[in-house]
Design a protein around this motif. Sequence first.
Motif, PDB file in Angstrom:
ATOM      1  N   LEU A  15       0.843  -1.188   0.000  1.00  0.00           N
ATOM      2  CA  LEU A  15       0.000   0.000   0.000  1.00  0.00           C
ATOM      3  C   LEU A  15       0.881   1.241   0.000  1.00  0.00           C
ATOM      4  CD1 LEU A  15      -2.744  -1.148   2.494  1.00  0.00           C
ATOM      5  CD2 LEU A  15      -2.710  -1.318   0.016  1.00  0.00           C
ATOM      6  N   THR A  16       0.617   2.127  -0.917  1.00  0.00           N
ATOM      7  CA  THR A  16       1.442   3.315  -1.112  1.00  0.00           C
ATOM      8  C   THR A  16       0.874   4.493  -0.325  1.00  0.00           C
ATOM      9  OG1 THR A  16       0.148   3.969  -3.033  1.00  0.00           O
ATOM     10  CG2 THR A  16       2.042   2.537  -3.438  1.00  0.00           C
ATOM     11  N   GLN A  17       1.639   5.575  -0.324  1.00  0.00           N
ATOM     12  CA  GLN A  17       1.168   6.793   0.325  1.00  0.00           C
ATOM     13  C   GLN A  17      -0.066   7.340  -0.377  1.00  0.00           C
ATOM     14  OE1 GLN A  17       4.487   9.449   0.379  1.00  0.00           O
ATOM     15  NE2 GLN A  17       5.408   8.501   2.188  1.00  0.00           N
ATOM     16  N   PHE A  19      -2.422   5.583  -1.695  1.00  0.00           N
ATOM     17  CA  PHE A  19      -3.560   4.799  -1.208  1.00  0.00           C
ATOM     18  C   PHE A  19      -4.064   5.375   0.111  1.00  0.00           C
ATOM     19  CE2 PHE A  19      -5.395   1.543   1.456  1.00  0.00           C
ATOM     20  CZ  PHE A  19      -6.332   0.966   0.616  1.00  0.00           C
ATOM     21  N   PHE A  20      -3.150   5.652   1.034  1.00  0.00           N
ATOM     22  CA  PHE A  20      -3.554   6.180   2.331  1.00  0.00           C
ATOM     23  C   PHE A  20      -4.106   7.608   2.204  1.00  0.00           C
ATOM     24  CE2 PHE A  20      -0.615   2.813   3.724  1.00  0.00           C
ATOM     25  CZ  PHE A  20      -1.513   2.085   4.482  1.00  0.00           C
ATOM     26  N   GLY A  21      -3.616   8.364   1.248  1.00  0.00           N
ATOM     27  CA  GLY A  21      -4.177   9.685   0.996  1.00  0.00           C
ATOM     28  C   GLY A  21      -5.623   9.597   0.531  1.00  0.00           C
ATOM     29  N   TRP A  22      -5.897   8.677  -0.388  1.00  0.00           N
ATOM     30  CA  TRP A  22      -7.276   8.493  -0.854  1.00  0.00           C
ATOM     31  C   TRP A  22      -8.149   7.920   0.254  1.00  0.00           C
ATOM     32  CZ3 TRP A  22      -9.122  11.187  -4.488  1.00  0.00           C
ATOM     33  CH2 TRP A  22      -8.340  11.567  -5.565  1.00  0.00           C
ATOM     34  N   ALA A  23      -7.576   7.096   1.125  1.00  0.00           N
ATOM     35  CA  ALA A  23      -8.349   6.586   2.265  1.00  0.00           C
ATOM     36  C   ALA A  23      -8.749   7.735   3.192  1.00  0.00           C
ATOM     37  CB  ALA A  23      -7.546   5.537   3.010  1.00  0.00           C
ATOM     38  N   ALA A  24      -7.851   8.701   3.380  1.00  0.00           N
ATOM     39  CA  ALA A  24      -8.176   9.870   4.207  1.00  0.00           C
ATOM     40  C   ALA A  24      -9.282  10.693   3.546  1.00  0.00           C
ATOM     41  CB  ALA A  24      -6.930  10.719   4.432  1.00  0.00           C
ATOM     42  N   VAL A  25      -9.216  10.856   2.228  1.00  0.00           N
ATOM     43  CA  VAL A  25     -10.276  11.567   1.505  1.00  0.00           C
ATOM     44  C   VAL A  25     -11.602  10.830   1.695  1.00  0.00           C
ATOM     45  CG1 VAL A  25     -11.126  12.179  -0.805  1.00  0.00           C
ATOM     46  CG2 VAL A  25      -8.742  12.619  -0.188  1.00  0.00           C
ATOM     47  N   ASP A  26     -11.564   9.514   1.649  1.00  0.00           N
ATOM     48  CA  ASP A  26     -12.767   8.709   1.833  1.00  0.00           C
ATOM     49  C   ASP A  26     -13.368   8.925   3.228  1.00  0.00           C
ATOM     50  OD1 ASP A  26     -14.585   6.695   0.787  1.00  0.00           O
ATOM     51  OD2 ASP A  26     -13.678   5.330   2.246  1.00  0.00           O
ATOM     52  N   LEU A  27     -12.528   8.952   4.243  1.00  0.00           N
ATOM     53  CA  LEU A  27     -13.023   9.173   5.606  1.00  0.00           C
ATOM     54  C   LEU A  27     -13.669  10.548   5.759  1.00  0.00           C
ATOM     55  CD1 LEU A  27     -10.164   7.588   7.714  1.00  0.00           C
ATOM     56  CD2 LEU A  27     -12.485   6.731   7.408  1.00  0.00           C
ATOM     57  N   VAL A  28     -13.042  11.567   5.195  1.00  0.00           N
ATOM     58  CA  VAL A  28     -13.612  12.915   5.267  1.00  0.00           C
ATOM     59  C   VAL A  28     -14.944  12.965   4.513  1.00  0.00           C
ATOM     60  CG1 VAL A  28     -13.263  15.319   4.555  1.00  0.00           C
ATOM     61  CG2 VAL A  28     -11.391  14.036   5.623  1.00  0.00           C
ATOM     62  N   VAL A  74     -12.628   4.254  -6.052  1.00  0.00           N
ATOM     63  CA  VAL A  74     -12.059   3.869  -7.344  1.00  0.00           C
ATOM     64  C   VAL A  74     -10.547   4.113  -7.355  1.00  0.00           C
ATOM     65  CG1 VAL A  74     -11.999   4.471  -9.801  1.00  0.00           C
ATOM     66  CG2 VAL A  74     -14.189   4.167  -8.627  1.00  0.00           C
ATOM     67  N   LYS A  75     -10.114   5.256  -6.838  1.00  0.00           N
ATOM     68  CA  LYS A  75      -8.681   5.565  -6.815  1.00  0.00           C
ATOM     69  C   LYS A  75      -7.920   4.591  -5.921  1.00  0.00           C
ATOM     70  CE  LYS A  75      -8.492   9.281  -9.398  1.00  0.00           C
ATOM     71  NZ  LYS A  75      -7.619   9.415 -10.557  1.00  0.00           N
ATOM     72  N   MET A  76      -8.515   4.168  -4.806  1.00  0.00           N
ATOM     73  CA  MET A  76      -7.844   3.183  -3.946  1.00  0.00           C
ATOM     74  C   MET A  76      -7.714   1.839  -4.657  1.00  0.00           C
ATOM     75  SD  MET A  76      -9.084   3.899  -0.035  1.00  0.00           S
ATOM     76  CE  MET A  76     -10.833   3.925  -0.362  1.00  0.00           C
ATOM     77  N   MET A  77      -8.755   1.440  -5.394  1.00  0.00           N
ATOM     78  CA  MET A  77      -8.661   0.188  -6.151  1.00  0.00           C
ATOM     79  C   MET A  77      -7.594   0.275  -7.233  1.00  0.00           C
ATOM     80  SD  MET A  77     -12.526  -1.329  -6.426  1.00  0.00           S
ATOM     81  CE  MET A  77     -13.234   0.071  -7.271  1.00  0.00           C
ATOM     82  N   GLU A  79      -4.891   2.108  -7.104  1.00  0.00           N
ATOM     83  CA  GLU A  79      -3.594   2.018  -6.418  1.00  0.00           C
ATOM     84  C   GLU A  79      -3.240   0.576  -6.081  1.00  0.00           C
ATOM     85  OE1 GLU A  79      -1.174   4.214  -5.771  1.00  0.00           O
ATOM     86  OE2 GLU A  79      -2.315   5.636  -6.961  1.00  0.00           O
ATOM     87  N   VAL A  80      -4.204  -0.204  -5.635  1.00  0.00           N
ATOM     88  CA  VAL A  80      -3.944  -1.616  -5.316  1.00  0.00           C
ATOM     89  C   VAL A  80      -3.591  -2.381  -6.583  1.00  0.00           C
ATOM     90  CG1 VAL A  80      -5.019  -3.756  -4.500  1.00  0.00           C
ATOM     91  CG2 VAL A  80      -5.324  -1.635  -3.220  1.00  0.00           C
ATOM     92  N   MET A  81      -4.313  -2.113  -7.674  1.00  0.00           N
ATOM     93  CA  MET A  81      -4.013  -2.803  -8.929  1.00  0.00           C
ATOM     94  C   MET A  81      -2.629  -2.426  -9.447  1.00  0.00           C
ATOM     95  SD  MET A  81      -7.818  -2.628 -10.641  1.00  0.00           S
ATOM     96  CE  MET A  81      -7.183  -2.407 -12.256  1.00  0.00           C
ATOM     97  N   HIS A  82      -2.246  -1.168  -9.306  1.00  0.00           N
ATOM     98  CA  HIS A  82      -0.922  -0.750  -9.754  1.00  0.00           C
ATOM     99  C   HIS A  82       0.166  -1.347  -8.881  1.00  0.00           C
ATOM    100  CE1 HIS A  82      -1.906   2.957 -12.418  1.00  0.00           C
ATOM    101  NE2 HIS A  82      -2.643   1.923 -12.718  1.00  0.00           N
ATOM    102  N   SER A  83      -0.074  -1.493  -7.596  1.00  0.00           N
ATOM    103  CA  SER A  83       0.950  -2.078  -6.732  1.00  0.00           C
ATOM    104  C   SER A  83       1.154  -3.547  -7.085  1.00  0.00           C
ATOM    105  CB  SER A  83       0.579  -1.926  -5.256  1.00  0.00           C
ATOM    106  OG  SER A  83      -0.506  -2.753  -4.925  1.00  0.00           O
ATOM    107  N   ASN A  84       0.098  -4.243  -7.502  1.00  0.00           N
ATOM    108  CA  ASN A  84       0.251  -5.627  -7.948  1.00  0.00           C
ATOM    109  C   ASN A  84       0.978  -5.701  -9.280  1.00  0.00           C
ATOM    110  OD1 ASN A  84      -0.968  -6.780  -5.742  1.00  0.00           O
ATOM    111  ND2 ASN A  84      -2.999  -6.811  -6.675  1.00  0.00           N
ATOM    112  N   ALA A  85       0.783  -4.727 -10.149  1.00  0.00           N
ATOM    113  CA  ALA A  85       1.432  -4.733 -11.460  1.00  0.00           C
ATOM    114  C   ALA A  85       2.927  -4.444 -11.350  1.00  0.00           C
ATOM    115  CB  ALA A  85       0.777  -3.709 -12.375  1.00  0.00           C
ATOM    116  N   ARG A  86       3.365  -3.775 -10.289  1.00  0.00           N
ATOM    117  CA  ARG A  86       4.782  -3.438 -10.129  1.00  0.00           C
ATOM    118  C   ARG A  86       5.620  -4.616  -9.664  1.00  0.00           C
ATOM    119  NH1 ARG A  86       2.894   1.129  -6.788  1.00  0.00           N
ATOM    120  NH2 ARG A  86       2.035   2.566  -8.303  1.00  0.00           N
TER     121      ARG A  86
END
Length: 97
Positions: A15-17, A19-28, A74-77, A79-86
Motif C-alpha cells: 500500500l502506497t502513500q 492509497f492512504f491519501g485516498w483513504a483519508a479523503v474517503d473518511l472525510v 475507485v482511486k484506492m482500487m 492504487e492496489v491494482m498498480h501495486s500488484n502490477a509493479r
Amino acid sequence: MQNQNPKPSSPLPRLTQAFFGWAAVDLVAVLIVALGAAYLIEGRASLLPGFPANTLQAWICIGLGLVAVFVAAVKMMVEVMHSNARRDPAANDSSFS
C-alpha cells in the motif's frame, strides 16, 4: 532446475502513500455525508453547530460526499491494482518449458 525467484513474495499488495491519501479523503467524505444525513434526520445541525444551516446544504453535503466516496474508492482500487502490477512478472509458457 533452479528457482528463478528465490525471494518469496507476499500475496498482499504494497500500500502506497497515495492509497492512504485516498483513504483519508474517503473518511472525510463519509463524515460530510454523515453531517448532511444527520441534519435531514433531526431537522437541525447536530454534529457541527450551525452546519449545515438548511436542507439544501444538507442535500449538497450528501451528494458531494457520495461522489467523493465513489471517486476515492475507485482511486484506492487503482492504487492496489498498480501495486500488484509493479511486482515481478507472472510466469508464462516459456518458464515451464
